[in-house]
Design an enzyme around this catalytic site. Structure first.
Site, PDB file in Angstrom:
ATOM      1  N   GLU A  64      11.083  -4.206   5.234  1.00 33.82           N
ATOM      2  CA  GLU A  64      10.060  -3.617   6.112  1.00 33.82           C
ATOM      3  C   GLU A  64      10.485  -3.568   7.582  1.00 33.82           C
ATOM      4  O   GLU A  64       9.772  -3.039   8.413  1.00 33.82           O
ATOM      5  CB  GLU A  64       8.743  -4.382   5.987  1.00 33.82           C
ATOM      6  CG  GLU A  64       8.129  -4.324   4.597  1.00 33.82           C
ATOM      7  CD  GLU A  64       7.554  -2.968   4.219  1.00 33.82           C
ATOM      8  OE1 GLU A  64       7.697  -1.997   4.999  1.00 33.82           O
ATOM      9  OE2 GLU A  64       6.955  -2.866   3.137  1.00 33.82           O
ATOM     10  N   TYR A  66       0.812  -1.229   0.000  1.00 38.84           N
ATOM     11  CA  TYR A  66       0.000   0.000   0.000  1.00 38.84           C
ATOM     12  C   TYR A  66       0.838   1.268   0.000  1.00 38.84           C
ATOM     13  O   TYR A  66       0.307   2.362   0.120  1.00 38.84           O
ATOM     14  CB  TYR A  66      -0.937   0.012   1.215  1.00 38.84           C
ATOM     15  CG  TYR A  66      -0.228  -0.197   2.540  1.00 38.84           C
ATOM     16  CD1 TYR A  66       0.385   0.875   3.195  1.00 38.84           C
ATOM     17  CD2 TYR A  66      -0.167  -1.447   3.131  1.00 38.84           C
ATOM     18  CE1 TYR A  66       1.039   0.695   4.401  1.00 38.84           C
ATOM     19  CE2 TYR A  66       0.481  -1.642   4.342  1.00 38.84           C
ATOM     20  CZ  TYR A  66       1.079  -0.569   4.974  1.00 38.84           C
ATOM     21  OH  TYR A  66       1.732  -0.763   6.172  1.00 38.84           O
ATOM     22  N   GLY A  67       2.142   1.148  -0.146  1.00 37.71           N
ATOM     23  CA  GLY A  67       3.012   2.321  -0.069  1.00 37.71           C
ATOM     24  C   GLY A  67       4.077   2.341  -1.141  1.00 37.71           C
ATOM     25  O   GLY A  67       3.794   2.263  -2.330  1.00 37.71           O
ATOM     26  N   THR A  68       5.329   2.426  -0.711  1.00 36.00           N
ATOM     27  CA  THR A  68       6.440   2.625  -1.638  1.00 36.00           C
ATOM     28  C   THR A  68       6.730   1.405  -2.507  1.00 36.00           C
ATOM     29  O   THR A  68       7.533   1.497  -3.435  1.00 36.00           O
ATOM     30  CB  THR A  68       7.735   3.030  -0.893  1.00 36.00           C
ATOM     31  OG1 THR A  68       8.155   1.950  -0.068  1.00 36.00           O
ATOM     32  CG2 THR A  68       7.524   4.295  -0.077  1.00 36.00           C
ATOM     33  N   LEU A  69       6.087   0.266  -2.242  1.00 31.46           N
ATOM     34  CA  LEU A  69       6.278  -0.923  -3.074  1.00 31.46           C
ATOM     35  C   LEU A  69       5.297  -0.981  -4.244  1.00 31.46           C
ATOM     36  O   LEU A  69       5.437  -1.820  -5.126  1.00 31.46           O
ATOM     37  CB  LEU A  69       6.139  -2.196  -2.226  1.00 31.46           C
ATOM     38  CG  LEU A  69       7.263  -2.440  -1.231  1.00 31.46           C
ATOM     39  CD1 LEU A  69       6.888  -3.535  -0.240  1.00 31.46           C
ATOM     40  CD2 LEU A  69       8.559  -2.782  -1.948  1.00 31.46           C
TER      41      LEU A  69
END
Length: 146
Positions: free
Chosen positions: A84, A17-20
């Site tokens: 992470e 849900y983010g930088t990936l």
């Protein structure tokens, strides 16, 4: 690296849900993981920590968070755990998606987001990282060593 549902080293889906996500700065860490589409995940709230978001458990959350799904192998999952910061920064949980499938997701702790703004639409985009990081939220985070 890389796996699909038929690969012997396939371990499941990961919800990011983010930088990936595609087009974000850390997407390359997914290697050859197969994109399986977008999904929604309820029971979480998404917070903006500036350069990245953090989801925490909240069964009363009014909206699901949105993200992307990737088929991953055991090797890819271990690499994501390192990235992470599991277990210091995030913990990994298997959660049921809105469509009934299960996926791994990385979750933070409420104390890590106590001064960060909630993303009420449940979606983080790279343009969000231009906003200043709340100092108190940043102070609860430590760099992850590889």
């Amino acid at each position: 690296m890389g796996g699909t549902n038929g690969a012997p080293d396939y371990v499941g889906l990961v919800f990011v849900y983010g930088t990936l996500k595609r087009g974000e700065r850390s997407h390359g860490l997914l290697g050859d993981a197969a994109f399986e589409g977008t999904a929604l995940l309820s029971g979480l709230e998404l917070y903006n920590l500036g350069p990245f978001p953090m989801a925490i458990c909240n069964p009363q959350a009014s909206r699901p968070i949105s993200g992307e799904l990737y088929s991953i192998t055991a090797q890819e999952l271990q690499a994501l755990d390192r990235f992470e910061g599991v277990p210091r920064l995030y913990r990994r949980e298997l959660r049921r998606l809105s469509d009934g499938r299960e996926a791994w997701v990385y979750l933070g702790k409420p104390r890590q987001v106590r001064f960060a703004p909630v993303l009420s639409n449940g979606c983080w985009s790279g343009s969000d990282h231009n906003q200043p990081t709340p100092l108190s939220a940043a102070s609860t985070l430590r760099p992850v060593s590889s």
